[in-house]
Design an enzyme around this catalytic site. Structure first.
Site, PDB file in Angstrom:
ATOM      1  N   ASP A 141       0.826  -1.189   0.000  1.00 16.57           N
ATOM      2  CA  ASP A 141       0.000   0.000   0.000  1.00 16.57           C
ATOM      3  C   ASP A 141       0.874   1.257   0.000  1.00 16.57           C
ATOM      4  OD1 ASP A 141      -2.492  -1.060  -0.117  1.00 16.57           O
ATOM      5  OD2 ASP A 141      -2.955  -0.852   2.011  1.00 16.57           O
ATOM      6  N   LYS A 166      -3.400   3.324  -3.018  1.00 16.47           N
ATOM      7  CA  LYS A 166      -4.550   4.137  -3.390  1.00 16.47           C
ATOM      8  C   LYS A 166      -4.467   5.492  -2.684  1.00 16.47           C
ATOM      9  CE  LYS A 166      -7.439  -0.033  -3.425  1.00 16.47           C
ATOM     10  NZ  LYS A 166      -8.606  -0.697  -2.782  1.00 16.47           N
ATOM     11  N   MET A 203      -9.779   9.067   6.624  1.00 15.76           N
ATOM     12  CA  MET A 203      -9.955   9.494   5.227  1.00 15.76           C
ATOM     13  C   MET A 203     -11.054  10.549   5.124  1.00 15.76           C
ATOM     14  SD  MET A 203      -9.649   5.687   3.498  1.00 15.76           S
ATOM     15  CE  MET A 203     -10.670   4.899   4.753  1.00 15.76           C
TER      16      MET A 203
END
Length: 425
Positions: A203, A225, A332
């Site tokens: 990641d 991502k 997030m």
């Protein structure tokens, strides 16, 4: 005997007859080790420990309840003396020398034809250390090497694939939570599996520094991502994990935080199992708890909060308690911060509820911004708050050392942050 006189080797004793002369604790330890190696063990001693007696009663070894005879060496591949009587051990050693049978003389390491090393097993690696006839020194070194292997400081990675009868052996997948980014916060198990990996599917977040320590031939596949940008779709990540494992590789899926806390680890594990791939999940230090802690913010605190909720966007906020004494952790959530603050205010959360934002938790660029529900969106915009960031909403923010003085009351005490960085409010 100088250490240069030793030729290290390993004996394969499966099904072969060996002799242990003596029945005390040392003999018991040596007999158990020989049994673990698959040897056919005979113990010769007039008396024996309870455990040796039990092994004999269960048929795992043969116990001759008498003194040693020279004929006991007939047909033996290996002998261990452990009588505690130097004269008897010397006699056994001399008889073994005459018959060209390797013998470990527990009474006199200098006169012994062979030495028993200090042994440890880590994964499928057996460590055996001799230290110039000093058993305590050998044990200390063995323990240090074993610890280094277990913690991933030494490489455990296989360079030969296991024999699977001419077919490609199926490898495995480990979903490893790497924590919030600091390489010291990965678990020991996770670090060890990373050191064994043939392929690492990485990641963007997590302990990136550890990737630099991998062997040059370990393949790193980047699937990171960012919010709104997923260059490698989740279904493709799932397929990569399975395809690499089916090639016989040990695959580590290195994720930030914890694989099962908003990390889609459950989907990856399910896909692996559906396709016949063994999968292990290694929990990580989730950023939902650890990153606030880096700023001295506990998600629960006596007198302030007894529970907390972790959410990823303002849509879920209508379902969490809108009280300052229930901590809300937003992951997030930077892009939707203004909407999230409005949603909580609309549910009844007071506008003066403290809010803390921790960017790049535990990393050199860590920054803490503290305000209130009514001001935090403007503050974040003014200083350019950006992901990765964790947002904490609730009275627990008051105990942070970065909180302004007017947030404090005499009802609770402050705590020391792990790694204080920059404060802006």
């Amino acid at each position: 005997m100088a250490i240069q006189d030793i030729y290290p080797t390993a004996l394969r004793l499966l099904g072969r007859p060996v002799l242990v002369v003596g029945g005390g604790p040392v003999a018991e330890r040596r007999a158990k080790g020989l049994l673990d190696a698959g040897a056919k063990v005979t113990v010769v001693a007039p008396v024996a420990t309870d455990n040796l007696r039990g092994l004999a009663t269960s048929g795992l070894l043969t116990w001759e309840e008498r003194d040693y005879r020279t004929s006991d060496l007939d047909g033996v591949w290996f002998v261990q003396t452990a009588t505690g009587t130097a004269a008897v051990d010397t006699r056994v050693s001399a008889d073994a020398e005459a018959q060209r049978v390797w013998c470990v003389n527990a009474s006199d390491h200098e006169a012994s034809a062979a030495w028993t090393p200090a042994v440890a097993v880590v994964d499928d690696v057996k460590i055996a250390i001799n230290a110039g006839g000093d058993p305590r020194r050998a044990m200390a070194l063995r323990n240090a090497v074993a610890t280094a292997l277990e913690t991933g400081d030494l490489p455990l990675r296989r360079h030969r694939k296991p024999d699977a009868g001419g077919t490609t052996p199926v490898g495995s997948v480990a979903l490893v939570g790497g924590g919030p980014g600091d390489s010291g916060l990965i678990t020991v198990r996770g670090r060890r599996l990373l050191g064994q990996a043939d392929v690492v599917v990485a990641d963007r977040l997590g302990p990136r520094e550890l990737l630099k320590e991998l062997a040059p031939d370990v393949r790193v596949i980047e699937v990171g991502k960012t919010p709104g940008h997923h260059p490698v779709p989740q279904l493709e990540i799932n397929r990569i994990l399975v395809d690499e494992a089916l090639k016989g590789n040990r695959v580590v899926r290195l994720k930030g935080g914890d694989p099962y806390v908003l990390g889609r680890g459950g989907e990856e594990a399910e896909f692996c199992r559906q396709n016949g791939v063994e999968v292990e999940v290694v929990s990580g230090v989730t950023s939902a708890i650890s990153v606030p802690a880096a700023a001295g913010i506990p998600v629960t605190h006596r007198g302030l909060a007894k529970g907390f909720s972790v959410v990823t966007g303002h849509e879920e906020l209508s379902e969490v308690p809108a009280r300052p004494d229930h901590t809300v952790v937003l992951l997030m959530g930077v892009a939707q911060l203004r909407d999230s603050a409005a949603a909580l205010a609309g549910s009844g959360l007071p506008l003066d509820t403290p809010v803390g934002i921790v960017e790049n938790g535990y990393l050199p660029k860590q920054r803490v911004t503290i305000g209130t529900l009514g001001t935090i969106a403007d503050q974040a915009e003014a200083v350019g708050v950006a992901n990765p960031a964790v947002i904490v909403i609730g009275d627990v923010v008051r105990v942070s050392p970065f909180a302004p003085p007017h947030f404090k009351t005499a009802d609770y005490s402050t705590i020391t942050p792990n790694r204080p960085r920059v404060r802006s409010n």
